[in-house]
Design an enzyme around this catalytic site. Structure first.
Site, PDB file in Angstrom:
ATOM      1  N   GLU B 178       0.798  -1.219   0.000  1.00  0.00           N
ATOM      2  CA  GLU B 178       0.000   0.000   0.000  1.00  0.00           C
ATOM      3  C   GLU B 178       0.838   1.280   0.000  1.00  0.00           C
ATOM      4  O   GLU B 178       0.370   2.307  -0.483  1.00  0.00           O
ATOM      5  CB  GLU B 178      -0.931   0.020   1.220  1.00  0.00           C
ATOM      6  CG  GLU B 178      -1.981  -1.088   1.237  1.00  0.00           C
ATOM      7  CD  GLU B 178      -3.068  -0.885   0.191  1.00  0.00           C
ATOM      8  OE1 GLU B 178      -3.346   0.277  -0.148  1.00  0.00           O
ATOM      9  OE2 GLU B 178      -3.618  -1.889  -0.303  1.00  0.00           O
ATOM     10  N   SER B 459     -52.028 -24.749  25.117  1.00  0.00           N
ATOM     11  CA  SER B 459     -51.956 -25.794  26.143  1.00  0.00           C
ATOM     12  C   SER B 459     -50.667 -25.795  26.943  1.00  0.00           C
ATOM     13  O   SER B 459     -50.524 -26.591  27.867  1.00  0.00           O
ATOM     14  CB  SER B 459     -52.120 -27.160  25.499  1.00  0.00           C
ATOM     15  OG  SER B 459     -53.327 -27.202  24.797  1.00  0.00           O
TER      16      SER B 459
END
Lengths: 177, 769
Positions: B178, B459
């Site tokens: 870079e 239930s």
């Protein structure tokens, strides 16, 4: 037809297996033997063969199965005891909790955790841990006695002397030694 | 015409004024930028999102890990196989023996230094463990998996590393690729800019960037993405200022922690520390050459070079990075060639490392929000030790996704609407939430159904009613209730007349059958007999925060509850009548490792353990003879499990809640818009639950029979005491208070001797266990 176990078999077995460390667990029942389709209705069948003994014998007392700690838990508990001695309660509790993840059903670990809570002055949790331990020490009088002792101490520390006495009595009655 | 002296003077003064003004403005601008740069850079340089760890893996003799499983677990933690385990994070294996060197890790209760551990396994368990000095090691914790962090809303997540946690290869590679003049330039490399401009001009597109690492850092740190000349100038000036104030190693370290390296849903992966975890599932310090090169390759365009989507593209660039590293003598030619042969080595997001658990992290975040400010969580670098078990989490995700796919296909919906689902898994004895899936796309970070979907539980309420009944001491599992028509006149004058799901009446049934077959009418009769206040109180006792309204419809589950609350409720059953607040966090330490808070295990007795045990035995019968029966085909025959189905009215919600010895799981399936699904608890959620239980190799529910209870054999249909010897049909074993007189089936009137024999048999059975 299934033969009934003879009492002497039970006594022998109790002598052989008394040292087992596991409290009696719920176990899936073995499925009943298949009834042949031609079996006559129950009413018309001959009754059960009479037992060899004339008098009903008292059942042998359930075998005590005191829990023991595994090696990993032992190491963690002794580590926790050192940590309690240096007043590192949170860390001590976390050591016992590690052991509890390995043996969640072992009442001795719940008692140990209760002792840590007691040491740091959290008497309500100490008592609750004792109750949890009681519920898990079925057929383990020694573990039960320690659990009730922890409960008694927790009551006493909170000034609940009557409850403490009751709990202490239960502890003592379970541990005649 | 010559200008007059006066005019000349005026022009000069004007120019002077303009130039002076410009210089002053420039100075003000520089001072302004300088303040931004230094203030932000010198203060806390990064906000550190709190890191969240999974529960650590405990190793001990007797632990059910064979060598293969253990090796798998080590790989999951990013441990590298070597010929000889020497470096932290590596292991070696010879047959059934595994040697490992753990990573240094600061737990909340202890610092664990790296050491050599030799583990001997036999079959499916650990036989013994020894350390480097050949001492016995009774128990050992591996460093836990990092499962995520609590990052701020804008989504930046990172794991900050210090220079000594970074392999020297990384800065060297970054410079080569870079910014080759990094060590000498003053923030801007004009040569590089000219070179890049030339290359781009010839190519007719942007091929090269001329930005130095410092400029990239400035851009990422202070500026947005606009590319204007003004921005470029500002960037150059700030880069120069940064270089003026700080030295090169500082800037390199900042770069390594700041730069954007990938996207994971809402979260932006910043810095090489997190990228290493995200792509390789291990700490940055342990990366090898080919892995370092890959991360450096990604820098140029994390989306364009996403290794999970464009493997070939990123591989070509990785190899280019390696070539450059060799060319500029960062590594040997041969090492670079070797590394170029290696595969990418990316972990799947579906596997443990690098996965993202938004539902669970949401629970962690909400837990901590009670004690910490949002900024503390997203900025202060806290370390959070959670209770998540990554293995069970991934099995939960899989089980749910597979069953939902199957159900969607089965029903051939015309609308594109998809079923949704939730799974919550806890360890009943300590209340730890070990897995949580908030929807079929587990990685989707949005509405957390596990916590926020309050749905009718049908239930699932029934065990609470049966517990309330048993606690009165007036009932046992063999007590008979009437499953017949019910009509209740409500306060508003209307008549409430519920039905069974089959719309039939079953007549006189024992409690165990009424619960196992989830008979509505029998349950309503029972609940009304016991009394609504007693029932609604029971919900609160077991851990529901808000007491339900005392309406008869509560008896059939007209009650809106979240899956997590259901887990809390059922945890009390699985835990034998003790309530323990569900927790997702064990402890929190600060950035320096100092313990801040621990969430200790608390238990509170909330229901009579003897009554709870009797209900649990009935819940076992749900699985053996009732609505949970289908699970038996999935779960090994010798594993005892207990649970309950739930279906809300018009089949809008399908529920299953159940537990084994060490695991409780709650499953919900339904549509987000609350429209009917056509699924019952048995046809929808139960298969998810069974699949999960089977896949995690769960243990039997094996609570000991409390003193004061005995086992009895009754007919499931009639509730009459019977045994196979006297023609009893469909027998079930229930637990009843000792001495309970049960109505015998004609022909089954047992003599005292028979009773004795029965008890002796039970005793025998418990002994041989």
């Amino acid at each position: 037809m299934k033969r009934r176990q003879q009492p002497w078999v039970l006594l022998l077995a109790s002598a052989l297996l008394g040292a087992c460390a596991v409290p009696s667990p719920y176990q899936k029942p073995t499925p009943p033997p298949e009834q042949p389709s031609g079996t006559p209705p129950a009413e018309t069948r001959p009754g059960e063969p009479p037992s060899t003994t004339e008098e009903p014998q008292p059942l042998p007392a359930p075998v005590a199965r005191e829990p023991t700690l595994g090696a990993a838990s032992r190491a963690l508990v002794s580590q926790a005891q050192t940590q309690v001695a240096t007043k590192n309660y949170a860390i001590a509790a976390s050591s016992i909790e590690r052991a509890l993840r390995i043996e969640p059903d072992n009442p001795l670990l719940w008692i140990e955790l209760g002792k840590v809570r007691f040491a740091e002055g959290n008497y309500v949790q100490a008592e609750n841990m004792g109750r949890k331990a009681v519920s898990m020490s079925v057929n383990a009088p020694r573990a039960q006695s320690s659990s009730w002792k922890l409960i008694a101490d927790s009551f006493r520390a909170r000034g609940k002397n009557i409850e403490a006495q009751e709990a202490q009595a239960r502890s003592d009655s379970l541990n005649p030694g | 015409m010559a200008l007059t002296r006066n005019t000349k003077r005026t022009i000069l003064a004007g120019v002077g004024l303009v130039v002076g003004g410009f210089v002053i403005a420039l100075l003000i601008w520089i001072v302004y930028l300088d303040r931004i740069v230094t203030a932000q850079f010198e203060g806390r340089r990064w906000t550190l999102p709190a890191q969240v760890f999974a529960e650590p893996l405990e190793l001990y003799a007797g632990q059910s890990f064979g060598a293969d499983t253990l090796e798998q677990e080590l790989k999951r933690l990013g441990y590298r196989r070597a010929d000889q385990a020497e470096q932290p994070g590596s292991y070696s294996r010879r047959g059934t023996r595994i040697d490992l060197v753990n990573r240094r890790f600061q737990f909340w209760d202890a610092l664990q230094e790296p050491q050599l551990i030799s583990i001997a396994t036999r079959g499916n368990s650990i036989e013994s463990m020894r350390n480097g000095r050949n001492e016995d090691v009774p128990i050992f914790r591996l460093d836990p998996l990092l499962i995520g962090s609590i990052f701020p809303i804008h989504g930046e997540d990172r794991v900050v590393v210090t220079p000594d946690e970074v392999s020297p290869l990384l800065p060297a590679a970054l410079k080569v690729v870079e910014d080759r003049k990094f060590d000498s330039h003053n923030g801007v490399d004009f040569g590089a800019i000219a070179r890049a401009a030339w290359v781009n001009l010839r190519a007719g597109q942007i091929e090269q960037g001329g930005s130095t690492l410092t400029q990239q850092l400035v851009k990422s740190y202070f500026l947005d993405n606009r590319r204007t000349l003004g921005r470029k100038l500002e960037e150059a000036m700030m880069a120069w200022l940064l270089e003026f104030h700080f030295d090169k190693p500082d800037l390199m370290n900042a770069y390594i922690n700041e730069i954007y390296l990938g996207q994971d849903g809402n979260r932006a992966v910043h810095g090489f520390g997190l990228a290493s975890q995200f792509y390789f599932g291990k700490p940055l310090a342990e990366l090898q050459l080919h892995e370092v090169a890959l991360l450096v390759a990604i820098v140029r365009g994390p989306s364009y070079y996403d290794p999970r989507r464009h493997a070939d593209r990123v591989r070509a660039r990785r190899d280019l990075v390696l070539k450059l590293m060799a060319q500029y003598k960062v590594v040997d030619e041969s090492a670079a060639k070797e590394a170029a042969k290696r595969p990418l080595g990316i972990v799947n997001t579906g596997s443990q490392a690098g996965s993202y658990y938004p539902a669970f992290l949401d629970l962690v975040r909400r837990t901590l929000r009670r004690d910490y400010r949002e900024e503390d969580l997203t900025e202060a670098g806290l370390k959070i030790f959670s209770t998540l078990n990554p293995l069970i989490q991934s099995q939960s995700e899989k089980s749910l996704a597979q069953e939902l796919d199957r159900l969607d296909k089965l029903r051939k919906q015309k609308t594109p609407k998809q079923l949704e689902g939730v799974v919550v898994v806890t360890a009943p004895q300590n209340g730890e939430v070990i897995a949580m899936v908030g929807g079929r796309q587990a990685s989707f970070d949005g509405f957390n159904r596990a916590l926020d979907a309050k749905r009718s539980i049908g239930s699932l309420v029934k065990p609470v009613i049966y517990l309330a009944a048993l606690e009165t001491g007036r009932y046992s599992a063999a007590s008979i209730v009437e499953d017949g028509p019910v009509e209740v006149k409500l306060a508003n004058g209307k008549v409430w007349a519920p039905q069974n799901i089959s719309e039939e009446f079953y007549g006189q049934v024992p409690l165990v059958r009424a619960l196992a077959q989830s008979l509505n009418l029998a349950t309503v009769h029972l609940g009304l007999e016991v009394g609504l206040p007693k029932v609604t109180n029971e919900f609160v006792a077991l851990g529901l925060e808000k007491e339900p309204a005392q309406l008869p419809s509560v008896l059939l589950g007209a009650l809106d509850v979240s899956p997590l609350e259901v887990a809390q409720l059922y945890n009390a059953f699985a835990n034998g009548g003790f309530s323990t607040p569900l927790r997702a966090v064990r402890a929190v330490v600060d950035a320096e490792g100092k313990p801040l808070k621990s969430f200790a295990l608390e238990v509170t007795p909330v229901a009579d353990p003897v009554a709870v045990y009797q209900v649990n035995r009935m819940l076992v019968q749900v699985m053996e003879h009732g609505s949970g029966q289908a699970a038996r085909a999935q779960i090994p025959a010798d594993i005892v499990v207990a649970g309950k189905t739930g279906t809300s009215s018009d089949y809008r919600d399908s529920w299953f809640a159940g537990f084994s010895g060490n695991t409780l799981a709650v499953v919900w399936i339904g549509y987000d818009d609350n429209s009917p699904t056509g699924l019952t608890g048995s046809s929808g959620s139960l298969p998810v639950w069974s699949r999960l239980m089977r896949s995690i190799g769960t243990t039997s529910w094996s609570a000991p029979l409390p003193e004061g209870l005995e086992e009895k054999s009754i007919e499931f249909k009639t509730g009459l005491a019977a045994n196979p010897g006297c023609g009893g049909e469909e027998l079930v074993t229930i637990a009843v208070p000792t001495g309970t007189q049960l109505q015998p089936k004609p022909g089954c009137e047992t003599s005292i001797l028979g009773e004795l024999g029965e008890r002796a048999r039970e005793w025998w059975r418990s002994v041989v266990r």
